[in-house]
Design an enzyme around this catalytic site. Structure first.
Site, PDB file in Angstrom:
ATOM      1  NE  ARG A 137       5.397   0.428 -18.519  1.00  0.00           N
ATOM      2  CZ  ARG A 137       6.208  -0.370 -17.853  1.00  0.00           C
ATOM      3  NH1 ARG A 137       7.538  -0.146 -17.886  1.00  0.00           N
ATOM      4  NH2 ARG A 137       5.746  -1.398 -17.156  1.00  0.00           N
ATOM      5  CE  LYS A 159       3.667   2.082 -15.818  1.00  0.00           C
ATOM      6  NZ  LYS A 159       2.327   1.446 -15.750  1.00  0.00           N
ATOM      7  CG  HIS A 220       0.852   0.627 -24.481  1.00  0.00           C
ATOM      8  ND1 HIS A 220       1.925   0.986 -23.694  1.00  0.00           N
ATOM      9  CD2 HIS A 220       0.197  -0.346 -23.790  1.00  0.00           C
ATOM     10  CE1 HIS A 220       1.912   0.277 -22.578  1.00  0.00           C
ATOM     11  NE2 HIS A 220       0.882  -0.544 -22.613  1.00  0.00           N
ATOM     12  NE  ARG A 223       4.657  -2.124 -22.163  1.00  0.00           N
ATOM     13  CZ  ARG A 223       5.647  -2.480 -21.342  1.00  0.00           C
ATOM     14  NH1 ARG A 223       6.904  -2.406 -21.752  1.00  0.00           N
ATOM     15  NH2 ARG A 223       5.403  -2.916 -20.128  1.00  0.00           N
ATOM     16  CG  HIS A 246       4.552  -6.488 -17.151  1.00  0.00           C
ATOM     17  ND1 HIS A 246       4.013  -7.419 -18.020  1.00  0.00           N
ATOM     18  CD2 HIS A 246       4.291  -5.279 -17.700  1.00  0.00           C
ATOM     19  CE1 HIS A 246       3.454  -6.794 -19.038  1.00  0.00           C
ATOM     20  NE2 HIS A 246       3.614  -5.498 -18.870  1.00  0.00           N
ATOM     21  CE1 TYR A 255       0.847  -7.359 -24.303  1.00  0.00           C
ATOM     22  CE2 TYR A 255       1.547  -7.737 -22.055  1.00  0.00           C
ATOM     23  CZ  TYR A 255       1.273  -6.873 -23.092  1.00  0.00           C
ATOM     24  OH  TYR A 255       1.431  -5.524 -22.908  1.00  0.00           O
TER      25      TYR A 255
END
Length: 278
Positions: A137, A159, A220, A223, A246, A255
Site C-alpha cells: 500500500r 494496517k 494501488h 498492488r 489482508h 483477485y
C-alpha cells in the site's frame, strides 16, 4: 466560511490534477459533486472545529442508486481529508457508509510496467518496483525504514501495526542497492531532509512515470498487478492473502474473480469452437 470552502475546492481540484493525475472527466465529476453537496451541507463550529453536517445533503440524494450516492459522498470525504491535511479541522457528521457491490480491480499489464520502467530514472524505478514486487500500500511504502530491509526479505508494517515479511526478488535487491549507494538515505528508504517522503509525493512519482507512456495509473493498481500476477501464476490464495496483509481471505477473493475472467478470455481465444476451427 462558504467563501473559504469555495476557494479550497479550487485548490483541491488543482491537487487532484497535478498530484493525483486525475482526468478532466473525473475532475468535472468531483467539481459538480462538491458544488452540489455544499448547497445542502450545514456548516457549524464546535470546540474549535468546523462541523460539516451531511444529513441535509443525504436526504436530497436519497432517491439515487447506492453507487451514485457512494461516489458523491466519497468526493466530500476526499475533500474533507484534503482540508484536514492542509491545516483545517473538519469533522463530518452523518457520514454512515453506503454499501455497494465490489468492483474488480484494474491491474496494469506487466508489459506496460516494463515500458514505464524504461522511461524512469533510478529514483522512480525504485518507487515503482517497491509497489510492484512487494504489493505494498502507498502508506506502507512511505514508512519503509532502512532497518526493514534485509538481504532477502522486506519487513512491512501494515494496517493495525501488523507486521509481515515479504520475499525480495534478486533483481529488486540489485537496483535497491544501487539506489542506496547513490542517494544514501539515513533512516527511511524515501526521505527528504531526514524526514520520510509523504504519500502524496510518492503518488506523484507514479503519476508522472506512467503519464510518460500515456497511462493514468495509481499506486494501488500496482498492488493489484502484484496480486493478480501471483494468483495467475499459481500461488495459493492463502499465501497471497498473507503477503498482501489482508485481515480476511474474503478481501483476497476479488483477485481470483479477476483471474477467472482472464482465464475465460484466454479460453475463448484458444478453443476452436469459440472462434471457428483452425
Amino acid at each position: 466560511m462558504r467563501k473559504l470552502i469555495d476557494n479550497k475546492r479550487v485548490d483541491f481540484l488543482d491537487y487532484l490534477k497535478d498530484v493525483r493525475g486525475y482526468s478532466d472527466l473525473t475532475l468535472k465529476s468531483y467539481d459538480e459533486a462538491l458544488r452540489e453537496a455544499f448547497t445542502f451541507i450545514e456548516i457549524a463550529e464546535e470546540d474549535g472545529r468546523e462541523i460539516f453536517n451531511l444529513m441535509p445533503y443525504r436526504h436530497h440524494i436519497a432517491a439515487l442508486n447506492a453507487k451514485t450516492i457512494s461516489k458523491k459522498l466519497s468526493a466530500v470525504r476526499s475533500f474533507t481529508t484534503y482540508l484536514n491535511e492542509n491545516g483545517m479541522r473538519i469533522l463530518l457528521k452523518g457520514d454512515a457508509s453506503i454499501k455497494v457491490a465490489k468492483t474488480l480491480p484494474k491491474p496494469i499489464s506487466h508489459e506496460h510496467i516494463l515500458e514505464a520502467l524504461q522511461e524512469a530514472d533510478l529514483f522512480e524505478r525504485v518507487v515503482v518496483l517497491m509497489l510492484y514486487t512487494f504489493g505494498l500500500r502507498i502508506s506502507e511504502l512511505s514508512h519503509i525504514a532502512l532497518q526493514d530491509i534485509s538481504l532477502e526479505w522486506l519487513r512491512v508494517t501494515g494496517k493495525g501495526n501488523k507486521q509481515r515479511d515479504i520475499p525480495m526478488l534478486p533483481s529488486t535487491k540489485k537496483i535497491l542497492d544501487e539506489y542506496l549507494a547513490v542517494y544514501s538515505p539515513k533512516r527511511f528508504l524515501f526521505e527528504k531532509k531526514g524526514e520520510k517522503l509523504s504519500e502524496n509525493s510518492l503518488r506523484y512519482v507514479i503519476t508522472k512515470v506512467f503519464r510518460r507512456i500515456g497511462l493514468q495509473v495509481t499506486p494501488h493498481q500496482l498492488r493489484h498487478s502484484y496480486a493478480t500476477s501471483l494468483l495467475n501464476g499459481g500461488a495459493p490464495i492463502t499465501d497471497v492473502s498473507e503477503l498482501l496483509g489482508h485481515s480476511s481471505m474474503a478481501t483476497t477473493q476479488i483477485y481470483t474473480k479477476l483471474g477467472s475472467a482472464l482465464k475465460q478470455q484466454n479460453y475463448n481465444k484458444a478453443h476452436p469452437l469459440c472462434g471457428g476451427e483452425k
